[in-house]
Design a protein around this motif. Structure first.
Motif: not given
Length: 892
Positions: A391-397
């Protein structure tokens, strides 16, 4: 003879400073730059090779072993390409120990490796030899520039493995035992931090790591021989596998194909090379590269081995193969992410900041430091979840959270962690849609960026487009301002999120753009990839699986000593002349239309993680051996993730008796049917756990549709349904409501045993729900309240049942059968499967004796026994309208 081994460099993804404190996690990856150690020995007719178990029987070093013959050659040598400070010769002293002819700091790890491995060789009865050691490394570039990839750890691991192979000892040590040996080597060399770099170099791939208690290890090195020390459990040490960044992760391999690929990988990567001086090192390295390109996580295949230090481990009789066949189900997520690495041109050492952290942790800023550790732990585990899901969005976060935590630590310690050039690296990568932060030591060094390579976020399927004038637009501006003036572009680059494009060309374009902007900012992109797993490690568990393990651990703590509860408020009136023969006692009962030989059973406990899967298998084997029924724990985890199904199906695989499936009221009728089919279950439990959900950090908050959902599940269920509480009790009013929904069997499951409100509260940081400890009605009070419940509803009892007398009391108060959870789990933990079988058989014998004592030839006869109520239970029962006097005169 030549023995050669390689070890990769490492990079930290997150947690790099919290991990210096034992028990706190970090995420690391091993990268595809290798350090190679070659050991060249000479013929020694007296050398012996031990069996794989030779070291396991060693309690200490015998005098005979200490005097074993060793090579008569006078000296050996140590040489490290490009590092003259490590060059030295060495000899053996009168006791046969390796002694350098000249103290060279650069050779400290190699000398310590020789001494430690040879301590194991002596204990195994192997003659010692003199040899040459040669080190070559790709961790630094040809000009000698150090990239901060952990050369000290790599040389320790490679030297240890080469020497273990040289002495024929590698197969005698499990991977975690090899790690302990490497840690001991680093300690004796006089320089060990968290040990995370050692773990990455040894295990390869991506790992979640918690460091051991270094003070404890130091004490044991002084008072315990090394063969014993590597076998002992080490406090707080943990290494688990994260399947992330794998190039072959999208391949799903089952059965023989999986095993065959693993065997090929092992043979290429782990077998020692033996050749003459002109050797076959090129062939070995080629084989190693082939193995390293195959992203197969060994521990997924080795389902029979879960937790080396747990009393509940051992061969799991079939659960391993099922888990092996399904464990790759989620591995495709790892291909959704790609790791990029940049180097700022200024290497740094972790030691200075580690020292500052440890110094400041003892002053007036202790509270802030502890908060940093706590927040870091949560961030690391949330990042593990995001990485595992791709989950790239969660990784960014969560990478952004990790970066902010490091900034706070920098302020707290007064130590620079993110230099201006590192900040430029990070901001530039963020501007192109990546997650980015510094990696490892402060004051310069490497930074990392993680990009997505798919068109949607893995877990949500939502579009990941971002506006240029949003967060990424601001990052572009900051990155542009951080560049040297002469390299700034005339206009702002256009932001491209690689996750918006599904083709490889778009991804490579994004990578090229990041690398180009890094170069303009004076940052060198490193052509690094995450190397394949090199050693077996338990697979990291998702948050749900970790919660299941938390439940088991905390439940066991609650049952360390079985406290007084409401069962102690009930006594039988003894009548001296109304006994029957034990041989006349019939303990059978009927539950959900089925005849049971005994009126007690193993109630719902667990499932959904590797450890709990092994517990379920052990409980089921005990149920099969004793002929009692068993209930599964909640199967929601397996309904969400089929890879976890084997942790539940182990119950049916090991027991042919009566089995309950288990779901909550939040599932659909179709999912409930799937849970039944999963276990080929005889009945279905629906657990209602409102109090637990309220306190659970990730729990449900809307319970308004539970009655309707229960009705729908009952209507569609192919098997009888039991609705049960989870330890807070079922009132008569609740039973009447359930009867109106069509429920015909209820487990009141009252207070007195495992307290799930307390368990969930202990998982909360502030533990703010402590006032709910002990919430609900006791099992005894529930049974008393339900004496006047609808007659067409069968009552089961559970919660706080500690012994056969509690079972008899429950049966006397109207229960058709009695579920036992915490006590049986505690027995399994303390005494193993055989002990649990003995306990259940003993309970069956005692139950017959107690029924004879009370003059009860059948379970139904117990409902005529005279009961005396006292204490709080009498007071509360009276308030509920229970006629205590009538209970005392039932035989009249």
């Amino acid at each position: 003879m030549i023995a050669e081994a390689q070890a990769p460099g490492k990079l930290y993804i997150a947690g790099e400073y919290a991990v210096v404190e034992h028990g706190h996690p970090a995420i690391l990856v091993a990268v595809n730059r290798m350090l190679t150690v070659r050991v060249t020995g000479y013929e020694n007719p007296g050398e012996g090779v031990p069996s794989g178990d030779a070291l396991r029987n060693v309690q200490g070093e015998s005098a005979a072993a200490a005097s074993l013959p060793h090579d008569s050659r006078a000296t050996g040598s140590i040489h490290s390409q490009g590092h003259d400070e490590a060059a030295t010769t060495w000899h053996r002293d009168a006791h046969g120990q390796c002694v350098p002819d000249e103290e060279r700091p650069g050779a400290a790890y190699l000398v310590a490796a020789i001494q430690c491995v040879e301590e194991l060789a002596r204990a195994a009865g192997i003659g010692l030899r003199v040899f040459d050691i040669d080190v070559t490394s790709d961790l630094d570039d040809v000009s000698g520039r150090k990239y901060g990839l952990g050369s000290s750890a790599a040389v320790t691991v490679a030297a240890m493995r080469a020497l273990l192979r040289f002495y024929g000892l590698e197969s005698a040590l499990e991977p975690l035992e090899q790690y302990k040996l490497a840690f001991a080597i680093a300690c004796r060399a006089g320089n060990v931090g968290s040990g995370g770099d050692l773990a990455a170099s040894l295990f390869g791939g991506c790992i979640r790591f918690c460091s051991p208690d270094r003070d404890w290890v130091g004490q044991r090195l002084d008072d315990t021989v090394l063969p014993e020390l590597v076998r002992m459990p080490w406090p707080d040490l943990s290494v688990t596998r994260l399947r992330v960044f794998g190039g072959d992760a999208e391949r799903r391999l089952d059965g023989d194909d999986t095993r065959g690929l693993l065997d090929a990988s092992r043979s290429a990567a782990f077998e020692a090379t033996s050749s003459d001086a002109n050797g076959e090192d090129a062939e070995f390295r080629a084989a190693h590269r082939r193995a390293a390109s195959t992203d197969v996580s060994s521990e997924v295949l080795n389902g029979d081995r879960f937790d080396a230090d747990s009393k509940l481990t051992g061969t799991q009789h079939g659960i391993g193969s099922a888990m092996a066949a399904t464990a790759f189900a989620s591995s495709a997520q790892s291909a959704a992410l790609r790791l990029l690495v940049g180097w700022t041109g200024k290497p740094a050492s972790t030691a200075d900041l580690v020292t500052n952290v440890q110094h400041h942790s003892t002053d007036e800023r202790e509270r802030r430091y502890r908060e940093f550790l706590e927040h870091s732990d949560r961030c690391v585990d949330a990042l593990c979840e995001a990485l595992a899901q791709g989950d790239i969005a969660a990784v960014r976060e969560h990478i952004a959270q990790a970066r902010e935590l490091l900034r706070g630590l920098s302020s707290l310690t007064g130590t620079l962690i993110e230099t201006p050039r590192l900040a430029a690296l990070v901001e530039t990568a963020i501007a192109h849609g990546a997650a980015a932060k510094s990696s490892g030591a402060g004051g310069g060094d490497c930074g990392i960026a993680i990009i997505g390579v798919r068109g949607t976020d893995a877990t949500t399927g939502t579009d990941t487009d971002h506006a240029v004038d949003g967060v990424c637009g601001e990052s572009l501006k900051r990155a542009e301002l951080m560049r040297p003036k002469e390299s700034r572009t005339a206009q702002t680059s256009v932001f491209t999120d690689p996750a918006d494009e599904s083709n490889a060309e778009s991804v490579e374009s994004t990578v090229s753009a990041i690398f180009q902007d890094w170069r303009l900012a004076g940052i060198e992109p490193l052509e690094l990839e995450v190397c394949a797993p090199l050693a077996e490690a338990p697979q990291w568990q998702t948050k749900r699986s970790s919660r299941k393990d938390d439940h088991v651990r905390l439940a066991l703590q609650q049952h360390e000593q079985e406290a007084s509860n409401a069962f102690d408020d009930v006594r039988f009136m003894h009548h001296a002349l109304c006994g029957v023969s034990v041989s006349q006692v019939d303990t059978t009962t009927t539950v959900c239309g089925s005849r049971w030989e005994l009126p007690f059973y193993i109630n719902a406990m667990t499932g959904g993680s590797q450890r709990t899967g092994s517990i379920n298998a052990a409980l089921a084997r005990a149920a099969q051996a004793t002929g009692i029924a068993i209930a599964s724990g909640s199967q929601h985890a397996a309904l969400r993730d089929p890879a976890l199904a084997a942790t539940f199906t182990a119950i049916r695989e090991q027991s042919q008796g009566f089995v309950f499936a288990n779901v909550g009221p939040t599932v659909t009728p179709r999912q409930a049917a799937q849970a039944v089919a999963m276990l080929n279950a005889n009945a279905l439990q629906i657990h209602v756990n409102l109090a637990q959900e309220i306190v659970m950090p990730e729990g449900n908050r809307d319970f308004s549709d539970w009655p309707q959902r229960i009705r729908e599940i009952i209507a569609a269920s192919p098997v009888p349904v039991v609705v049960k509480e989870v330890g807070f009790g079922m009132s008569r009013r609740s039973v009447e409501q359930l009867a109106a929904l069509g429920v015909r069997t209820v487990d009141v499951s009252g207070r007195g045993g495992t307290d799930f409100a307390a368990i969930e509260n202990s998982r909360r940081t502030a533990r703010e729900y402590g006032y709910l400890d002990g919430w609900g009605q006791s099992t005894v009070l529930c049974l008393l309240d339900c004496l006047s419940a609808p007659s067409d509803v069968d009552i089961l009892a559970s919660g706080g049942v500690r012994n056969p007398l509690d079972v008899v009391i429950s049966l006397a108060l109207g229960a058709k059968a009695v579920g036992v959870s915490g006590h049986f789990l505690r027995v399994l933990e303390d005494r193993g499967e055989a002990g649990l079988v003995d306990e259940i058989n003993s309970w069956a014998e005692q139950l017959r004796s107690l029924m004879a004592l009370l003059g009860a030839s059948t379970v139904a006869d117990l409902q005529h026994a005279d009961l005396l109520l006292g204490g709080t239970t009498l007071e509360q029962a009276t308030l509920l309208g229970v006629d205590a006097a009538a209970l005392a005169h039932r035989t009249a």
